[in-house]
Design a protein around this motif. Structure first.
Motif, PDB file in Angstrom:
ATOM      1  N   ASP A  66       0.586  -1.435   0.022  1.00 34.74           N
ATOM      2  CA  ASP A  66       0.119  -0.162   0.158  1.00 34.74           C
ATOM      3  C   ASP A  66       0.946   1.138  -0.162  1.00 34.74           C
ATOM      4  O   ASP A  66       0.128   2.332  -0.049  1.00 34.74           O
ATOM      5  CB  ASP A  66      -1.002   0.061   1.243  1.00 34.74           C
ATOM      6  CG  ASP A  66      -0.259   0.055   2.700  1.00 34.74           C
ATOM      7  OD1 ASP A  66       1.053   0.086   2.495  1.00 34.74           O
ATOM      8  OD2 ASP A  66      -1.170   0.030   3.599  1.00 34.74           O
ATOM      9  N   PHE A  67       1.942   1.208  -0.102  1.00 33.05           N
ATOM     10  CA  PHE A  67       3.182   2.162  -0.155  1.00 33.05           C
ATOM     11  C   PHE A  67       3.317   3.146   0.771  1.00 33.05           C
ATOM     12  O   PHE A  67       4.029   4.262   1.150  1.00 33.05           O
ATOM     13  CB  PHE A  67       2.585   3.036  -1.512  1.00 33.05           C
ATOM     14  CG  PHE A  67       2.701   2.299  -2.705  1.00 33.05           C
ATOM     15  CD1 PHE A  67       3.729   1.860  -3.405  1.00 33.05           C
ATOM     16  CD2 PHE A  67       1.512   2.245  -3.415  1.00 33.05           C
ATOM     17  CE1 PHE A  67       3.580   1.125  -4.552  1.00 33.05           C
ATOM     18  CE2 PHE A  67       1.160   1.556  -4.494  1.00 33.05           C
ATOM     19  CZ  PHE A  67       2.502   0.902  -5.139  1.00 33.05           C
ATOM     20  N   THR A  68       2.727   2.787   2.248  1.00 32.97           N
ATOM     21  CA  THR A  68       2.765   3.753   3.318  1.00 32.97           C
ATOM     22  C   THR A  68       4.163   3.729   3.844  1.00 32.97           C
ATOM     23  O   THR A  68       4.489   4.227   4.747  1.00 32.97           O
ATOM     24  CB  THR A  68       1.907   3.071   4.370  1.00 32.97           C
ATOM     25  OG1 THR A  68       1.958   1.785   4.701  1.00 32.97           O
ATOM     26  CG2 THR A  68       0.238   3.746   3.673  1.00 32.97           C
ATOM     27  N   GLU A  69       4.830   2.230   3.584  1.00 35.11           N
ATOM     28  CA  GLU A  69       6.146   2.057   4.592  1.00 35.11           C
ATOM     29  C   GLU A  69       7.021   2.082   3.311  1.00 35.11           C
ATOM     30  O   GLU A  69       8.454   2.507   3.593  1.00 35.11           O
ATOM     31  CB  GLU A  69       5.945   0.592   5.029  1.00 35.11           C
ATOM     32  CG  GLU A  69       5.277   0.713   6.501  1.00 35.11           C
ATOM     33  CD  GLU A  69       5.354  -0.648   6.995  1.00 35.11           C
ATOM     34  OE1 GLU A  69       6.188  -1.419   6.730  1.00 35.11           O
ATOM     35  OE2 GLU A  69       4.575  -0.901   7.838  1.00 35.11           O
ATOM     36  N   ARG A  70       7.266   1.740   2.033  1.00 33.98           N
ATOM     37  CA  ARG A  70       8.123   1.791   1.050  1.00 33.98           C
ATOM     38  C   ARG A  70       7.582   1.701  -0.274  1.00 33.98           C
ATOM     39  O   ARG A  70       6.329   1.226  -0.438  1.00 33.98           O
ATOM     40  CB  ARG A  70       9.183   0.684   1.075  1.00 33.98           C
ATOM     41  CG  ARG A  70       8.797  -0.795   1.095  1.00 33.98           C
ATOM     42  CD  ARG A  70       9.890  -1.589   1.654  1.00 33.98           C
ATOM     43  NE  ARG A  70      11.066  -1.412   0.933  1.00 33.98           N
ATOM     44  CZ  ARG A  70      12.214  -0.844   1.464  1.00 33.98           C
ATOM     45  NH1 ARG A  70      12.488  -1.113   2.715  1.00 33.98           N
ATOM     46  NH2 ARG A  70      13.310  -0.657   0.621  1.00 33.98           N
ATOM     47  N   GLY A  71       8.293   1.725  -1.163  1.00 40.37           N
ATOM     48  CA  GLY A  71       7.853   1.494  -2.640  1.00 40.37           C
ATOM     49  C   GLY A  71       7.152   3.010  -3.520  1.00 40.37           C
ATOM     50  O   GLY A  71       6.991   2.941  -4.533  1.00 40.37           O
ATOM     51  N   ALA A  72       6.976   4.043  -2.820  1.00 40.56           N
ATOM     52  CA  ALA A  72       6.493   5.169  -3.118  1.00 40.56           C
ATOM     53  C   ALA A  72       7.647   5.715  -3.629  1.00 40.56           C
ATOM     54  O   ALA A  72       8.846   5.763  -3.085  1.00 40.56           O
ATOM     55  CB  ALA A  72       5.725   6.089  -1.976  1.00 40.56           C
ATOM     56  N   GLN A  73       7.420   6.557  -4.857  1.00 40.07           N
ATOM     57  CA  GLN A  73       8.756   7.299  -5.330  1.00 40.07           C
ATOM     58  C   GLN A  73       8.309   8.811  -5.746  1.00 40.07           C
ATOM     59  O   GLN A  73       7.384   9.148  -6.122  1.00 40.07           O
ATOM     60  CB  GLN A  73       9.122   6.739  -6.569  1.00 40.07           C
ATOM     61  CG  GLN A  73       9.721   5.175  -6.622  1.00 40.07           C
ATOM     62  CD  GLN A  73      10.244   4.702  -7.803  1.00 40.07           C
ATOM     63  OE1 GLN A  73      11.248   5.386  -8.289  1.00 40.07           O
ATOM     64  NE2 GLN A  73       9.711   3.598  -8.357  1.00 40.07           N
ATOM     65  N   LEU A  74       9.309   9.548  -5.111  1.00 43.91           N
ATOM     66  CA  LEU A  74       9.157  11.036  -5.478  1.00 43.91           C
ATOM     67  C   LEU A  74      10.033  11.471  -6.427  1.00 43.91           C
ATOM     68  O   LEU A  74      11.440  10.903  -6.390  1.00 43.91           O
ATOM     69  CB  LEU A  74       9.517  11.868  -4.128  1.00 43.91           C
ATOM     70  CG  LEU A  74       9.527  13.428  -4.205  1.00 43.91           C
ATOM     71  CD1 LEU A  74       8.719  14.126  -3.040  1.00 43.91           C
ATOM     72  CD2 LEU A  74      10.825  13.903  -4.359  1.00 43.91           C
TER      73      LEU A  74
END
Length: 622
Positions: free
Chosen positions: A491-499
């Motif tokens: 769900d990208f709340t801890e990792r995997g999101a990219q800025l």
């Protein structure tokens, strides 16, 4: 976080250890022959235990999720650097590699034998002369032109990585450290699909981390050397990149009660597979998928293929996502054809004839009997068989592989998630033809109301419109609903999101509103921004200008990795405070920030992002 005096102490300890080990074997050496002393030559071989005076270093490749559907380049040199300025080549020859295949997966590329020493850097050379690089443009994989910011075509590119002073690998006999290289394709490029052909501006970024924290999923391939049933392990000579020849050092792979095997088409479990492997002759092809344990410094296999079961060994293999199905004729998208000569051919679309008696298996669940109906639209597969005249005449086996579905939540019940699909394996879900997926035509999968079975997951609340990456398997053809069986959700709340933020021109000296040991804030003023300013979670993009204030990027407390890219030199840090001090020195000295890229955890609407990895590219550095 290490303080300066702690760091100095650690450096003295590392130097002392290296000195003791070197002294014990008669001193150090260098050069292409990897001299480990006056009489010792440290040469990479099949041996697990190196000669006295020599150590071992494992090197793997990986990459974060990005814009490219293919990124094939030649790696002409990979060297590790010693403090005395000498370098040691790690690869046997030029290697052509598609870096996109390393999304979410690492491959061990060498188990090098080197002089015992602390290695301070890495030098890598890439050749773009015959590169095949593609991005998705309106559903088609279009080849791009890769250029430097000044418009020059990219030919040969050489980078030097200055490894984190707090975490430099010490090549040692046992256990060998792992150095993992991340090619950071998103951070390295600004993509403009409005041009024909699409134009990619390159700002090369590669990071490297010694003994990265788990989980690290790995692929290891190479010919069999021997089996040790007492230690529950076997040994291979590494042969990465689908190569048909060559050896990159010996590696021991452990198995346990959960390891599954396919040996020449026959299924085995646990230690029975190890016993069957022992009956195989030396140099039999093997392919293992598993995890690297950074505490015990060893690989444990979850699935092992041997002999004719290895793609490209006896049978050729076609890999891709099922785009459409009509009867027994499949259309695959984003395909790689692995030939028995070691070559890998890419086509955006290929057709595959699937006989009704084709064996269908799901690695990790080998005992379940499946028919060809198990292969449905959206599913990622590998098919083994014989290729002729652009059509499969005999698909002997199809493997159902874990499939990544990007989606947003519509509604949830205890048993299912109703989602809007966005992408299968980074390709737009609206490209796929769902005809025939349901029990009746009215039951065919609807990408806007796609039903995901979540009964195998831990119960939790799902926020409406939340972006998710769902891992699992598409329901059998003609059996929907539900349409998809989930085995895990990110769900990208801890990792995997990219800025990703870029600034116009050569960059801006005003790119950061704040910078200290606690984090940084990018300046999103309209007059200085470039083309990119978003947070990406799977296929969901959030415009940073839609937030009510500039986002704060906070480093994680442990296992962070941060990079400053100054021309062809990349400096790496695990201490964000040290990273911030050096970055501030560059900016005060007149350096402009061109690209800021970060990976970590993010919640919708938040103005704070926790970052595990961050790279800053300076745009006006020669």
């Amino acid at each position: 976080m290490l303080r300066e005096k702690d760091f100095s102490a650690r450096c003295r300890v590392c130097a002392l250890i290296a000195t003791i080990l070197l002294s014990a074997c008669g001193g150090g050496g260098g050069g292409g022959s990897h001299s480990g002393g006056d009489k010792v030559v440290c040469e990479t071989s099949d041996a697990i235990v190196p000669p006295d005076g020599c150590g071992r270093l494992l090197v793997g490749f990986t990459d974060l999720d990005g814009d490219f559907v293919r990124y094939q380049v030649a790696i002409t040199s990979l060297r590790v650097l010693r403090a005395n300025g000498t370098g040691i080549e790690l690869l046997e020859k030029d290697n052509t590699v598609d870096l996109v295949q390393y999304k979410g997966l690492a491959e061990l590329v060498t188990a090098a034998t080197l002089p015992v020493d602390v290695y301070v850097g890495v030098e890598i050379t890439l050749d773009y002369t015959d590169a095949d690089i593609r991005v998705d443009v309106d559903g088609a994989a279009e080849k791009v032109e890769v250029r430097y910011p000044d418009g020059r075509r990219v030919r040969e590119l050489k980078l030097t990585l200055d490894l984190d002073p707090d975490n430099r690998p010490l090549a040692r006999p046992v256990p060998p450290p792992l150095l993992l290289l991340d090619f950071s394709l998103t951070a390295s490029h600004i993509v403009d699909t409005r041009e024909t052909p699409p134009l990619v501006e390159i700002y090369p970024v590669i990071t490297a981390e010694a003994n990265p924290p788990p989980p690290q999923k790995f692929r290891l391939r190479g010919p069999l050397l021997d089996v040790d049933q007492r230690q529950l392990s076997y040994r291979i000579a590494l042969r990465p990149f689908y190569l048909s020849r060559g050896r990159q050092g010996g590696v021991e792979i452990f198995v346990d009660g959960n390891t599954e095997w396919e040996i020449d088409g026959e299924v085995f479990f646990s230690t029975n597979g190890l016993a069957a492997l022992e009956e195989q002759p030396a140099d039999t092809a093997t392919l293992a998928f598993g995890h690297f344990d950074s505490d015990r410094h060893r690989f444990t296999a979850s699935v092992v293929y041997v002999g004719s079961s290895v793609p490209g060994e006896i049978q050729e293999a076609l890999h891709g996502h099922v785009l459409a199905r009509e009867g027994n004729l499949l259309t695959l998208i984003d395909t790689r054809l692995i030939r028995t000569d070691g070559s890998v051919l890419y086509e955006d679309e290929r057709q595959l004839l699937l006989p009704v008696d084709t064996r269908v298996i799901r690695p990790g669940f080998f005992t379940a009997q499946r028919t060809s109906a198990a292969v449905s639209v959206g599913q990622r597969i590998t098919a083994l068989g014989l290729w002729k005249d652009a059509q499969w005449l005999n698909a002997a086996e199809v493997r159902l592989l874990p499939t990544a579905l990007d989606a947003t939540v519509n509604r949830a019940s205890e048993k299912t998630l109703d989602v809007t699909t966005l992408a299968f394996g980074n390709r737009d879900s609206l490209l796929f033809d769902y005809a025939g997926t349901g029990r009746e035509e009215a039951d065919d999968a609807d990408p806007f109301n796609y039903l995901v079975d979540i009964q195998s997951l831990e119960p939790r609340k799902w926020a409406k419109y939340a972006p998710l990456r769902i891992f699992g398997y598409v329901a059998a053809y003609g059996s929907a609903p539900p349409d998809f069986d989930a085995v895990a959700v990110e769900d990208f709340t801890e990792r995997g999101a990219q800025l990703m933020v870029t600034w116009a021109g050569d960059g801006s000296t005003q790119a950061l509103l704040s910078l200290d040991a606690n984090g940084l804030r990018p300046n999103l003023a309209a007059g200085i921004l470039g083309s990119d300013f978003y947070i990406r979670r799977g296929a969901v993009f959030t415009n940073l200008l839609d937030l009510n204030r500039a986002i704060l990027l906070q480093p994680v407390l442990e296992h962070g990795l941060y990079a400053i890219v100054a021309g062809d030199l990349i400096r790496l840090y695990s201490d964000f405070g040290a990273f911030a001090v050096d970055l501030d020195r560059y900016i005060v000295g007149g350096a402009a920030v061109k690209i800021l890229h970060a990976e970590g955890g993010y919640r919708s609407g938040a103005v704070v992002m926790s970052v595990n990895q961050l790279e800053v590219v300076l745009g006006n550095i020669d």
